[in-house]
Design a protein around this motif. Structure first.
Motif, PDB file in Angstrom:
ATOM      1  N   UNK A 188      34.781  68.210 196.300  1.00 37.44           N
ATOM      2  CA  UNK A 188      35.601  67.296 195.720  1.00 37.44           C
ATOM      3  C   UNK A 188      34.449  67.104 193.883  1.00 37.44           C
ATOM      4  N   UNK A 189      35.350  67.231 193.206  1.00 38.37           N
ATOM      5  CA  UNK A 189      35.452  67.027 191.683  1.00 38.37           C
ATOM      6  C   UNK A 189      35.229  66.002 191.263  1.00 38.37           C
ATOM      7  N   UNK A 190      33.745  65.079 190.461  1.00 35.99           N
ATOM      8  CA  UNK A 190      33.700  63.992 189.875  1.00 35.99           C
ATOM      9  C   UNK A 190      33.290  64.285 188.483  1.00 35.99           C
ATOM     10  N   UNK A 191      34.511  63.860 187.408  1.00 38.18           N
ATOM     11  CA  UNK A 191      34.376  63.701 186.396  1.00 38.18           C
ATOM     12  C   UNK A 191      34.341  62.512 185.498  1.00 38.18           C
ATOM     13  N   UNK A 192      33.404  62.477 185.054  1.00 35.14           N
ATOM     14  CA  UNK A 192      33.212  61.113 183.579  1.00 35.14           C
ATOM     15  C   UNK A 192      33.138  61.486 182.331  1.00 35.14           C
ATOM     16  N   UNK A 193      33.974  60.399 181.512  1.00 32.57           N
ATOM     17  CA  UNK A 193      34.441  60.544 180.364  1.00 32.57           C
ATOM     18  C   UNK A 193      34.007  58.773 179.393  1.00 32.57           C
ATOM     19  N   UNK A 194      32.977  59.610 178.638  1.00 28.95           N
ATOM     20  CA  UNK A 194      32.077  58.681 177.432  1.00 28.95           C
ATOM     21  C   UNK A 194      31.962  58.952 176.017  1.00 28.95           C
ATOM     22  N   UNK A 195      31.513  58.386 175.089  1.00 28.97           N
ATOM     23  CA  UNK A 195      32.033  58.738 174.110  1.00 28.97           C
ATOM     24  C   UNK A 195      30.550  58.874 173.524  1.00 28.97           C
ATOM     25  N   UNK A 196      28.971  58.825 175.220  1.00 27.75           N
ATOM     26  CA  UNK A 196      27.704  59.687 174.952  1.00 27.75           C
ATOM     27  C   UNK A 196      27.703  60.358 175.680  1.00 27.75           C
ATOM     28  N   UNK A 197      27.074  61.299 175.690  1.00 30.35           N
ATOM     29  CA  UNK A 197      26.665  62.798 176.667  1.00 30.35           C
ATOM     30  C   UNK A 197      26.254  62.357 177.328  1.00 30.35           C
ATOM     31  N   UNK A 198      25.182  61.954 177.191  1.00 31.22           N
ATOM     32  CA  UNK A 198      23.767  61.244 177.940  1.00 31.22           C
ATOM     33  C   UNK A 198      24.253  60.103 179.090  1.00 31.22           C
ATOM     34  N   UNK A 199      25.386  58.870 178.497  1.00 33.32           N
ATOM     35  CA  UNK A 199      25.751  58.270 179.490  1.00 33.32           C
ATOM     36  C   UNK A 199      26.513  58.906 180.417  1.00 33.32           C
ATOM     37  N   UNK A 200      27.576  60.407 179.598  1.00 31.65           N
ATOM     38  CA  UNK A 200      28.718  60.339 181.123  1.00 31.65           C
ATOM     39  C   UNK A 200      27.673  60.840 182.146  1.00 31.65           C
ATOM     40  N   UNK A 201      26.353  62.061 181.234  1.00 30.10           N
ATOM     41  CA  UNK A 201      25.701  62.482 182.781  1.00 30.10           C
ATOM     42  C   UNK A 201      24.858  62.030 183.093  1.00 30.10           C
ATOM     43  N   UNK A 202      24.433  60.369 183.070  1.00 29.54           N
ATOM     44  CA  UNK A 202      23.603  59.823 184.169  1.00 29.54           C
ATOM     45  C   UNK A 202      25.156  59.365 185.179  1.00 29.54           C
ATOM     46  N   UNK A 203      25.609  58.855 184.576  1.00 34.53           N
ATOM     47  CA  UNK A 203      26.586  58.639 185.106  1.00 34.53           C
ATOM     48  C   UNK A 203      26.939  59.233 186.696  1.00 34.53           C
ATOM     49  N   UNK A 204      28.035  60.265 185.778  1.00 30.90           N
ATOM     50  CA  UNK A 204      28.580  61.191 186.991  1.00 30.90           C
ATOM     51  C   UNK A 204      26.847  61.734 188.415  1.00 30.90           C
ATOM     52  N   UNK A 205      26.099  61.856 187.640  1.00 28.92           N
ATOM     53  CA  UNK A 205      25.261  62.451 188.241  1.00 28.92           C
ATOM     54  C   UNK A 205      24.235  60.871 189.449  1.00 28.92           C
ATOM     55  N   UNK A 206      24.628  59.496 188.909  1.00 31.54           N
ATOM     56  CA  UNK A 206      24.450  58.511 189.679  1.00 31.54           C
ATOM     57  C   UNK A 206      25.572  58.153 190.699  1.00 31.54           C
ATOM     58  N   UNK A 207      27.031  58.278 190.446  1.00 30.30           N
ATOM     59  CA  UNK A 207      27.969  58.443 191.463  1.00 30.30           C
ATOM     60  C   UNK A 207      27.517  59.397 192.372  1.00 30.30           C
TER      61      UNK A 207
END
Length: 624
Positions: A188-207
């Motif tokens: 399964x591939x999980x993608x998240x889009x955000x205006x903040x690169x750091x926030x996008x990485x944190x959220x997808x790892x936390x998921x």
């Protein structure tokens, strides 16, 4: 015979822009494409500019991606514990995991774990151009009214949070989260889009972390339930085994052994042994569950950690600009097709022939004249009044005898001479359908060209409503044709050219509006032309436009021939045809058409290969 081209059986399908053939005219399509190419390119460039503006205004979004493997290759003991001997279909199972990752069970845990419900940078971050515009408007409103009611304005125009901040944060997560199965694999591939690169990485790892933790928790719960059920089953089997052993002992003590009792005893012993065996088997399974309590029983694990997105993933600059350019080109092509469909003007000699059945006597390029400085000369009594040209365009052929304009005037003279052979004085009217098409300029140059051929020529400005020639040749002159038609003709009203056998009778300049008697042009014009019959070889009459006034109907009876002036690319073909149809006498006397104000650079785009206009550029060496 140059009066008209025989065209009584003309097929309307030959009209340029109106072909009705079943086959596709590729040449016409290519010609139309050449004509509209500049417009299409302008629209494409406009699309490029809009694309650049969009990229400048759009909010860049960073995409972080992680991949999770759902591993079905577990040890046999784990598979037995988790599946309990049942068969699971993988396709529905993978779809179920996708929906689980999208669910509020996982999303709300991510919100709580990262504290997104209280993170204003996350809640108020614009995720699109529309959000950015809304934020800008809100900031402007806050700054505009903040001086008077800062606190209340902030409360009123703050980003709406809803009754539950956790749900608002989860809504933002759900809108920008993408979960999909990679092909037919177990990934399964999980993608998240955000205006903040750091926030996008944190959220997808936390998921990924919370999903795996949730899977572990769910598996632990399943194992606990399975162990509880197994313990109950074990206790029941133990009781049954103990009861069976007690039953054997009681039977031994209560009965004497003989053939009958031995059989019963044997049955009791076998039943007790069977129950004891079942109990031992369940006890082993229970001990196995205790030994595997500490195993990582989840089937999911991260196989690709989310790297830090160093560059925005949206919008793609190249793709966005390409889309805007293509859209601009498509819009330009559509509008260009509409322009081609609405193209109803005279562009080529073929259109003149097909629409009017008349020959094209010449194509006159647009001439940009310049004012001529005049020197004040004192005129002695008895000397003729000389023509004073105010603009260089009105004697162009005199100073440019080898120009395209002069050649067109010579062509008109040839046509007139062939049409009016045997006439001592040829009266030619120059007319147009609408004002501003250039008939006065052509009348002046045609008269000068005739005089340059040593022909005695009279030029008459017969437009008494709005004379265009008189202000250019007789500025300030107060007498003219109107006086002559009233019987107040004076030979001194005629102006002379300083070197050519050319005379000019102006129209009404000032006193037309103060005349006490109405002008009767029909009879008086005939008398005037009769008086000129023996004095001039040519009489050129600059007539009023056909459409707005009725004077031409009066003058046309006295004319020998008419030349129609049509402005290139401006006057509608249907309008000219209808105007001539309503003036049949004038149409019968019309010997040809002059296309005026022609754009010589563009005319090639409107003609088919092999036509006269197509090779127009090769004639430039003849016009110096």
């Amino acid at each position: 015979m140059l009066r008209k081209v025989e065209n009584w059986h003309l097929d309307p399908s030959v009209l340029i822009g109106e072909r009705q053939s079943d086959s596709i005219d590729l040449e016409s399509i290519l010609a139309a494409a050449r004509r509209q190419l500049r417009f299409v390119l302008i629209c494409a460039i406009g699309g490029l500019v809009l694309g650049l503006a969009y990229l400048q205004a759009e909010v860049p979004l960073y995409k972080a991606t992680t991949r999770i493997l759902i591993d079905k290759n577990q040890p046999a003991v784990v598979t037995k514990l988790l599946e309990n001997g049942t068969t699971i279909q993988l396709e529905p199972m993978m779809l179920s995991q996708v929906e689980l990752l999208r669910s509020d069970r996982i999303g709300l845990k991510v919100v709580d774990s990262l504290g997104l419900a209280t993170d204003q940078s996350f809640l108020s971050a614009p995720y699109s151009l529309l959000d950015s515009l809304k934020s800008s408007v809100m900031e402007f409103v806050r700054s505009f009214i903040g001086s008077s009611e800062e606190s209340s304005a902030t409360m009123k125009f703050a980003r709406p949070r809803g009754p539950d901040p956790r749900r608002q944060a989860f809504g933002i997560l759900a809108e920008n989260l993408s979960v999909a199965r990679v092909g037919d694999s177990y990934i399964l591939q999980v993608d998240f889009w955000s205006p903040s690169a750091e926030m996008a990485q944190r959220i997808v790892d936390k998921y990924a972390d919370i999903y795996i933790a949730d899977q572990l928790e769910a598996k632990d719960e399943s194992i606990t339930r399975a162990r509880s059920a197994l313990a109950e089953e074990l206790e029941k089997a133990r009781k049954q085994s103990v009861d069976a052993e007690l039953a054997v002992h009681r039977f031994r003590s209560d009965n004497s052994l003989n053939n009958v009792t031995l059989v019963t005893l044997r049955q009791l012993e076998l039943e007790a042994a069977s129950l004891k065996s079942q109990y031992q088997q369940l006890l082993e399974e229970y001990q196995t569950t205790l030994q595997n309590q500490s195993l990582a029983l989840t089937e999911a694990r991260v196989v690709s950690q989310a790297p830090f997105p160093g560059t925005p993933s949206f919008p793609s600059n190249g793709l966005t600009l390409a889309i805007f350019v293509v859209l601009g080109g498509i819009i330009g092509t559509g509008v260009g097709a509409i322009r081609e469909h609405r193209e109803r003007f005279f562009r080529t000699s073929g259109q003149v022939r097909d629409e009017l059945g008349l020959a094209t006597l010449g194509m006159i390029p647009f001439i940009q004249g310049k004012p001529i400085e005049k020197k004040k000369n004192d005129r002695a009594a008895g000397e003729p009044v000389l023509i004073q040209v105010e603009n260089s365009a009105y004697n162009w052929v005199e100073h440019n005898p080898r120009s395209e304009f002069a050649e067109a005037m010579r062509t008109v003279k040839v046509a007139v001479d062939l049409e009016l052979q045997g006439k001592n004085t040829k009266v030619i009217g120059i007319v147009s359908c609408l004002p501003g098409e250039g008939k006065s300029l052509i009348s002046a140059n045609f008269a000068i060209m005739l005089a340059m051929h040593s022909c005695r020529t009279m030029l008459i400005d017969a437009d008494m409503h709005n004379p265009g020639l008189s202000p250019m040749w007789a500025k300030g002159w107060e007498r003219g044709l109107a006086n002559a038609l009233l019987g107040d003709f004076n030979p001194r009203d005629v102006l002379a050219h300083q070197s050519l056998p050319l005379r000019f009778l102006p129209g009404a300049i000032r006193n037309q509006h103060t005349l006490t008697r109405p002008v009767q042009p029909i009879a008086k014009m005939a008398e005037l032309l009769i008086s000129l019959d023996s004095k001039f070889h040519y009489v050129v009459v600059d007539l009023p436009p056909l459409a707005p006034v009725a004077d031409v109907r009066s003058f046309v009876q006295q004319l020998d021939a008419v030349v129609l002036v049509v402005e290139w690319g401006s006057t509608a073909r249907g309008f000219v045809r209808e105007t001539l149809d309503s003036n049949r006498i004038l149409a019968d006397k019309c010997i040809g058409v002059l296309l005026n104000k022609v754009d010589m650079k563009r005319i090639k785009r409107y003609e088919h290969f092999g036509s006269a206009e197509f090779y127009n550029g090769r004639y430039k060496q003849y016009y110096q």
